[in-house]
Design an enzyme around this catalytic site. Structure first.
Site, PDB file in Angstrom:
ATOM      1  N   TYR A  62      12.521 -41.415 -26.925  1.00 55.24           N
ATOM      2  CA  TYR A  62      13.357 -41.138 -28.109  1.00 55.24           C
ATOM      3  C   TYR A  62      12.507 -41.126 -29.377  1.00 55.24           C
ATOM      4  CZ  TYR A  62      17.352 -41.221 -31.274  1.00 55.24           C
ATOM      5  OH  TYR A  62      18.268 -40.900 -32.231  1.00 55.24           O
ATOM      6  N   PHE A  78      15.874 -13.423 -45.020  1.00 53.39           N
ATOM      7  CA  PHE A  78      16.501 -13.140 -43.731  1.00 53.39           C
ATOM      8  C   PHE A  78      17.947 -13.620 -43.835  1.00 53.39           C
ATOM      9  CE2 PHE A  78      17.694 -14.237 -39.344  1.00 53.39           C
ATOM     10  CZ  PHE A  78      17.668 -12.959 -38.842  1.00 53.39           C
ATOM     11  N   ASP A  79      18.831 -13.136 -42.964  1.00 53.64           N
ATOM     12  CA  ASP A  79      20.265 -13.429 -43.164  1.00 53.64           C
ATOM     13  C   ASP A  79      20.606 -14.921 -43.139  1.00 53.64           C
ATOM     14  OD1 ASP A  79      19.921 -13.475 -40.431  1.00 53.64           O
ATOM     15  OD2 ASP A  79      21.625 -12.205 -39.944  1.00 53.64           O
ATOM     16  N   ASP A 120       8.543 -18.724 -45.345  1.00 53.98           N
ATOM     17  CA  ASP A 120       9.405 -18.633 -44.181  1.00 53.98           C
ATOM     18  C   ASP A 120       8.487 -17.939 -43.169  1.00 53.98           C
ATOM     19  OD1 ASP A 120      11.181 -17.915 -42.231  1.00 53.98           O
ATOM     20  OD2 ASP A 120      12.632 -16.970 -43.568  1.00 53.98           O
ATOM     21  N   ALA A 152       8.114 -17.448 -39.762  1.00 55.06           N
ATOM     22  CA  ALA A 152       8.468 -17.188 -38.358  1.00 55.06           C
ATOM     23  C   ALA A 152       7.444 -16.281 -37.655  1.00 55.06           C
ATOM     24  CB  ALA A 152       9.853 -16.550 -38.301  1.00 55.06           C
ATOM     25  N   LYS A 199       9.852 -17.245 -32.670  1.00 57.05           N
ATOM     26  CA  LYS A 199       9.144 -15.969 -32.777  1.00 57.05           C
ATOM     27  C   LYS A 199       7.671 -16.236 -32.451  1.00 57.05           C
ATOM     28  CE  LYS A 199      12.953 -15.396 -35.428  1.00 57.05           C
ATOM     29  NZ  LYS A 199      13.943 -16.479 -35.614  1.00 57.05           N
ATOM     30  N   HIS A 230      28.497 -10.160 -39.416  1.00 57.67           N
ATOM     31  CA  HIS A 230      28.094  -9.256 -38.335  1.00 57.67           C
ATOM     32  C   HIS A 230      28.119  -9.907 -36.954  1.00 57.67           C
ATOM     33  CE1 HIS A 230      24.567 -11.310 -39.883  1.00 57.67           C
ATOM     34  NE2 HIS A 230      23.981 -11.146 -38.710  1.00 57.67           N
TER      35      HIS A 230
END
Ligand code: PLI
Length: 467
Positions: free
Chosen positions: A74, A126-127, A216, A218, A259, A451
């Site tokens: 843990y 990004f969304d 960001d 990714a 990614k 979407h």
């Protein structure tokens, strides 16, 4: 570099997963049942799934071996320390906070730095980044470079517009901007890379105004590969050295490791600010878990650590970027206009130009997305008026999507050249009858990220407008 169409896969296949193409009649029924929203189609009913490159890659034998090393303690698991060492080495940041995926990193980060009414500039959000900013009462501002909207064949169209950023900061005041983001590569703007020069300039501007500068990140390795290919001065550097230099200009980074982590799940926040780390961790413990596992099993953390090392391999990146370039060339030959140059992880078809007879409020991108499934069982994703249009959930204002795109994202190490050729053949067949394609309307939608869940229907004859 070579005489082949694109570098052949630098791996061989050890385990296979069957896929099947349903009959046309079955595909029509499935589309109807899914209310013309491909997110609602079962994966087993898809032949070639190009919905996303996120978490859909194939792990290597080394990553599968790493799973067995996973320590499920843990607190203080060995897996965490292996992961921390890897991320520290790449990013140079002191504190590494694991999160089970990118949007959780966004949630805990924005909850810790944003006040209602604050602005967050980005080259292009990004969304989920946009939604997390808005969800905390922030205002997401996209400042892509002017070349991003053109079809000029120039590198680094993912850059931020530094001049506009500077005037934006001067207009709104640095105290209203808790952080400036740079998305590498710039996913929503066509997977286009950002240059080191642009990163350096943005960093200097943020420093001058005392504003945090975050990535960001990714797809940081694909971005580093583009820098090596196209930016003077980087040809003799390794991908790792380039990545390290990129991160050296940022105060921190948020990553979805689904990614370029080559992992099926995972993410992290890397930063140096201890005060901010404490704040983030308080929330992380409530919503994700103890900070040495962050919502993941030890084995997932080990697989991610192994993936983050593997992704820096230049041969892999040459194949990856080469495969996307080849895919773009055969889609163009099939008659569909694409965003050029091709980026790192996907081909973006310009559905607005491909289907000029369908007006944007009748979703030309979604029309093509639906048709790709109908024609060949191929799943793509619309990045246009369905994803980015509608009403701003914070201000209530009408938003216009910058372009009507359809993204064909290529999962890492999953599909071969012949799979991609099959997709191009489907597009060639659609091109022959593209003038017969019709728009769609929304029957039901959510306020955020509509979407994903919207129900849609084909337009009736009397509802059709001409674009
Ligand atoms: O899907 P997540 O929550 O692990 O990551 C969110 C996310 C953050 N930033 C960027 C640039 C992304 O591309 C991203 C996720 N992208 C997805 C799911 C995609 O299909 O592109």
């Amino acid at each position: 570099m070579h005489d082949y169409r694109h570098p052949a896969e630098p791996f061989r296949i050890k385990s296979v997963e069957s896929i099947r193409l349903l009959s046309r009649q079955e595909r029509l029924r499935i589309l109807q049942e899914a209310r013309y929203n491909v997110f609602k189609i079962k994966a087993e009913d898809i032949y070639i799934d190009l919905l996303t490159d996120s978490g859909t890659g194939a792990m290597s034998n080394e990553q599968w071996a790493a799973l067995m090393r996973g320590d499920e303690s843990y607190a203080g698991a060995r897996s965490f320390y292996r992961f921390e060492k890897t991320v520290r080495e790449i990013t140079g940041k002191k504190f590494i906070i694991p999160c089970h995926q990118g949007r959780v990193a966004e949630n805990v980060f924005f909850s810790s730095v944003l006040k209602a009414g604050d602005y967050v500039p980005n080259n292009t959000h990004f969304d989920t980044t946009r939604a997390n900013t808005q969800h905390k009462g922030g205002i997401a501002i996209d400042l892509p470079c002017p070349e991003a909207a053109t079809n000029e064949q120039i590198p680094f169209k993912g850059n931020i517009d530094v001049e506009r950023l500077e005037s934006f900061i001067e207009k709104k005041g640095a105290d209203k901007i808790p952080v400036v983001f740079m998305t590498v590569t710039n996913n929503s703007s066509g997977g286009q890379p950002v240059s080191m020069a642009n990163i350096r300039e943005t960093s200097a501007l943020c420093k001058k105004h005392g504003i945090r500068f975050y990535f960001d990140c990714a797809r940081f390795a694909e971005n580093a590969y583009f820098i090596k290919q196209s930016e003077p001065g980087y040809q003799d550097k390794s991908i790792k050295e380039i990545a390290q230099e990129m991160f050296s200009y940022a105060d921190g980074a948020l990553m979805s490791a689904k990614k370029d982590g080559l992992a099926n799940i995972g993410g992290f926040i890397a930063l140096n600010d201890d005060g901010l780390r404490q704040k983030i961790i308080e929330l992380l413990i409530i919503i994700e878990g103890f900070p040495t596992y962050g919502g993941m099993s030890g084995r997932d953390i080990d697989a991610m650590a192994a993936g983050l090392q593997e992704v820096l391999n230049e041969e892999y990146l040459a194949y990856r970027v080469g495969q996307i370039e080849y895919f773009g060339s055969i889609i163009e030959q099939a008659g569909a206009p694409i965003i050029k140059p091709t980026g790192g992880h996907a081909i973006f078809i310009d559905a607005g130009h491909y289907l000029p007879h369908i007006p944007v409020d009748q979703f030309p991108g979604q029309s093509l997305t639906v048709e790709l499934y109908r024609e060949g069982g191929v799943r793509a994703v619309e990045i246009g008026s369905l994803m980015f249009g509608g009403l701003d959930p914070v201000t209530g204002e009408k938003i216009t999507a910058p372009r009507e795109l359809v993204r064909l994202a290529v999962p890492r190490r999953v599909y071969t050249g012949s799979h991609l050729e099959y997709v191009a053949d489907c597009i060639a067949r659609i091109t022959k009858r593209k003038n017969d394609l019709r728009g769609l309307k929304i029957i039901r939608q959510a306020a955020f990220l509509r979407h994903f869940t919207a129900d849609m229907a084909p337009l009736k004859e009397e509802e059709i407008k001409v674009g």
